[in-house]
Design a protein around this motif. Structure first.
Motif, PDB file in Angstrom:
ATOM      1  N   ASP A 131      27.838 -24.803   7.696  1.00 19.00           N
ATOM      2  CA  ASP A 131      27.838 -26.225   7.678  1.00 19.00           C
ATOM      3  C   ASP A 131      27.795 -26.686   6.205  1.00 19.00           C
ATOM      4  O   ASP A 131      27.865 -27.886   5.736  1.00 19.00           O
ATOM      5  CB  ASP A 131      27.100 -26.991   8.506  1.00 19.00           C
ATOM      6  CG  ASP A 131      25.767 -26.549   8.540  1.00 19.00           C
ATOM      7  OD1 ASP A 131      25.368 -25.723   7.634  1.00 19.00           O
ATOM      8  OD2 ASP A 131      24.981 -26.888   9.472  1.00 19.00           O
ATOM      9  N   ASP A 132      27.702 -25.938   5.077  1.00 22.81           N
ATOM     10  CA  ASP A 132      27.197 -26.197   3.833  1.00 22.81           C
ATOM     11  C   ASP A 132      28.319 -25.597   3.170  1.00 22.81           C
ATOM     12  O   ASP A 132      28.300 -24.331   2.764  1.00 22.81           O
ATOM     13  CB  ASP A 132      25.983 -25.796   3.387  1.00 22.81           C
ATOM     14  CG  ASP A 132      25.864 -26.119   2.029  1.00 22.81           C
ATOM     15  OD1 ASP A 132      26.558 -26.390   1.273  1.00 22.81           O
ATOM     16  OD2 ASP A 132      24.521 -25.817   1.628  1.00 22.81           O
ATOM     17  N   ALA A 133      29.353 -26.139   2.622  1.00 21.04           N
ATOM     18  CA  ALA A 133      30.459 -25.656   1.852  1.00 21.04           C
ATOM     19  C   ALA A 133      30.158 -24.759   0.568  1.00 21.04           C
ATOM     20  O   ALA A 133      30.827 -24.060   0.377  1.00 21.04           O
ATOM     21  CB  ALA A 133      31.654 -26.609   1.627  1.00 21.04           C
ATOM     22  N   VAL A 134      29.317 -25.493  -0.052  1.00 26.19           N
ATOM     23  CA  VAL A 134      28.839 -24.812  -1.379  1.00 26.19           C
ATOM     24  C   VAL A 134      27.959 -23.236  -0.866  1.00 26.19           C
ATOM     25  O   VAL A 134      28.602 -22.435  -1.758  1.00 26.19           O
ATOM     26  CB  VAL A 134      27.599 -25.546  -2.113  1.00 26.19           C
ATOM     27  CG1 VAL A 134      27.129 -24.916  -3.232  1.00 26.19           C
ATOM     28  CG2 VAL A 134      28.331 -27.094  -2.636  1.00 26.19           C
ATOM     29  N   ARG A 135      27.337 -23.556   0.141  1.00 25.38           N
ATOM     30  CA  ARG A 135      26.624 -22.022   0.407  1.00 25.38           C
ATOM     31  C   ARG A 135      27.702 -21.185   1.050  1.00 25.38           C
ATOM     32  O   ARG A 135      27.644 -19.747   0.803  1.00 25.38           O
ATOM     33  CB  ARG A 135      25.669 -22.362   1.436  1.00 25.38           C
ATOM     34  CG  ARG A 135      25.065 -21.052   2.125  1.00 25.38           C
ATOM     35  CD  ARG A 135      24.088 -21.272   3.062  1.00 25.38           C
ATOM     36  NE  ARG A 135      22.920 -21.179   2.384  1.00 25.38           N
ATOM     37  CZ  ARG A 135      21.789 -21.398   3.188  1.00 25.38           C
ATOM     38  NH1 ARG A 135      21.590 -21.701   4.116  1.00 25.38           N
ATOM     39  NH2 ARG A 135      20.497 -21.082   2.443  1.00 25.38           N
ATOM     40  N   LEU A 136      28.743 -21.694   1.863  1.00 24.20           N
ATOM     41  CA  LEU A 136      29.835 -20.672   1.967  1.00 24.20           C
ATOM     42  C   LEU A 136      30.603 -20.252   0.889  1.00 24.20           C
ATOM     43  O   LEU A 136      30.924 -18.943   0.816  1.00 24.20           O
ATOM     44  CB  LEU A 136      30.946 -21.729   3.020  1.00 24.20           C
ATOM     45  CG  LEU A 136      32.005 -20.564   3.820  1.00 24.20           C
ATOM     46  CD1 LEU A 136      31.221 -19.528   4.719  1.00 24.20           C
ATOM     47  CD2 LEU A 136      32.683 -21.493   4.528  1.00 24.20           C
ATOM     48  N   ASP A 137      30.570 -20.892  -0.201  1.00 25.06           N
ATOM     49  CA  ASP A 137      31.370 -20.622  -1.369  1.00 25.06           C
ATOM     50  C   ASP A 137      30.657 -19.543  -1.864  1.00 25.06           C
ATOM     51  O   ASP A 137      31.149 -18.379  -2.441  1.00 25.06           O
ATOM     52  CB  ASP A 137      31.743 -21.682  -2.389  1.00 25.06           C
ATOM     53  CG  ASP A 137      33.020 -22.356  -1.916  1.00 25.06           C
ATOM     54  OD1 ASP A 137      33.638 -21.976  -1.296  1.00 25.06           O
ATOM     55  OD2 ASP A 137      32.968 -23.470  -2.389  1.00 25.06           O
ATOM     56  N   GLU A 138      29.348 -19.418  -2.112  1.00 23.12           N
ATOM     57  CA  GLU A 138      28.557 -18.569  -2.595  1.00 23.12           C
ATOM     58  C   GLU A 138      28.456 -17.368  -1.629  1.00 23.12           C
ATOM     59  O   GLU A 138      28.510 -16.210  -2.018  1.00 23.12           O
ATOM     60  CB  GLU A 138      27.100 -19.122  -2.444  1.00 23.12           C
ATOM     61  CG  GLU A 138      26.022 -18.034  -3.187  1.00 23.12           C
ATOM     62  CD  GLU A 138      24.457 -18.786  -3.063  1.00 23.12           C
ATOM     63  OE1 GLU A 138      23.668 -17.914  -3.262  1.00 23.12           O
ATOM     64  OE2 GLU A 138      24.403 -19.844  -2.966  1.00 23.12           O
ATOM     65  N   PHE A 139      28.605 -17.387  -0.436  1.00 22.70           N
ATOM     66  CA  PHE A 139      28.816 -16.392   0.744  1.00 22.70           C
ATOM     67  C   PHE A 139      30.117 -15.570   0.115  1.00 22.70           C
ATOM     68  O   PHE A 139      30.078 -14.377   0.034  1.00 22.70           O
ATOM     69  CB  PHE A 139      28.540 -16.832   2.012  1.00 22.70           C
ATOM     70  CG  PHE A 139      28.608 -15.479   2.930  1.00 22.70           C
ATOM     71  CD1 PHE A 139      27.818 -14.538   3.127  1.00 22.70           C
ATOM     72  CD2 PHE A 139      30.080 -15.508   3.788  1.00 22.70           C
ATOM     73  CE1 PHE A 139      28.131 -13.629   4.071  1.00 22.70           C
ATOM     74  CE2 PHE A 139      30.159 -14.351   4.512  1.00 22.70           C
ATOM     75  CZ  PHE A 139      29.273 -13.394   4.847  1.00 22.70           C
ATOM     76  N   ASP A 140      30.995 -16.344  -0.064  1.00 14.35           N
ATOM     77  CA  ASP A 140      32.540 -15.748  -0.315  1.00 14.35           C
ATOM     78  C   ASP A 140      32.319 -15.018  -1.625  1.00 14.35           C
ATOM     79  O   ASP A 140      32.805 -13.738  -1.498  1.00 14.35           O
ATOM     80  CB  ASP A 140      33.437 -16.907  -0.579  1.00 14.35           C
ATOM     81  CG  ASP A 140      34.810 -16.494  -0.808  1.00 14.35           C
ATOM     82  OD1 ASP A 140      35.371 -15.444  -0.496  1.00 14.35           O
ATOM     83  OD2 ASP A 140      35.648 -17.236  -1.319  1.00 14.35           O
ATOM     84  N   ARG A 141      31.612 -15.226  -2.640  1.00  9.68           N
ATOM     85  CA  ARG A 141      31.676 -14.623  -3.767  1.00  9.68           C
ATOM     86  C   ARG A 141      30.718 -13.323  -3.595  1.00  9.68           C
ATOM     87  O   ARG A 141      31.226 -12.326  -4.032  1.00  9.68           O
ATOM     88  CB  ARG A 141      31.067 -15.447  -5.123  1.00  9.68           C
ATOM     89  CG  ARG A 141      31.922 -16.550  -5.430  1.00  9.68           C
ATOM     90  CD  ARG A 141      31.616 -17.340  -6.675  1.00  9.68           C
ATOM     91  NE  ARG A 141      30.190 -17.904  -6.493  1.00  9.68           N
ATOM     92  CZ  ARG A 141      30.031 -19.171  -5.846  1.00  9.68           C
ATOM     93  NH1 ARG A 141      31.086 -19.839  -5.477  1.00  9.68           N
ATOM     94  NH2 ARG A 141      29.024 -19.720  -5.806  1.00  9.68           N
TER      95      ARG A 141
END
Length: 144
Positions: free
Chosen positions: A36-46
């Motif tokens: 539910d945190d788009a910034v954290r999800l982007d970090e996970f993606d990287r």
């Protein structure tokens, strides 16, 4: 009914999430990673691209045109994925579409804030009769 498993005491929630997604992918299941945190999800993606030199885990955002062909999807907003195998929650809130999946894995860090939010989700699932499993990563060497 969705089976719900809590993986508690993840020392690094995102790194553990990468290993968990790799395990699910290797088992030939499709997985949606929710945060539910788009910034954290982007970090996970990287991190998913770089966490292992020996593994390639194909993944895209759930809204990507290749989503129907990709075994690992990422979402920070409610979506209707092309599959309903496994949902991994790396966020602090409840995934709104969890009941559509065969299995939900809640990854919980060892900090008090994340644990308190997880307790609320546990009570929600328990009170509605979902089958629950508990896995303490602090008790499993090398798991956290």
């Amino acid at each position: 009914m969705t089976r719900v498993d809590f993986h508690f005491n993840a020392a690094d929630k995102l790194r553990y999430g990468c290993r968990l997604v790799r395990k699910v992918y290797r088992a030939r299941h499709k997985v949606l990673v929710w945060c539910d945190d788009a910034v954290r999800l982007d970090e996970f993606d990287r991190l998913l691209w770089a966490f292992s030199q020996h593994d390639f885990i194909p993944h895209v955002g759930a809204g990507d045109p290749l989503a129907a062909e990709t075994p690992v999807l990422l979402a920070a907003e409610p979506v209707e994925p092309p599959f309903h195998d496994v949902l991994v929650n790396l966020g602090g809130g409840m995934p709104p579409m969890f009941s559509r999946f065969e299995r939900l894995i809640e990854v919980v860090a060892s900090d008090d804030t994340d644990r308190a939010a997880a307790r609320e989700r546990w009570r929600f699932y328990r009170d509605r009769g979902y089958p629950l499993g508990r896995h303490d990563l602090a008790e499993t060497p090398g798991a956290a």
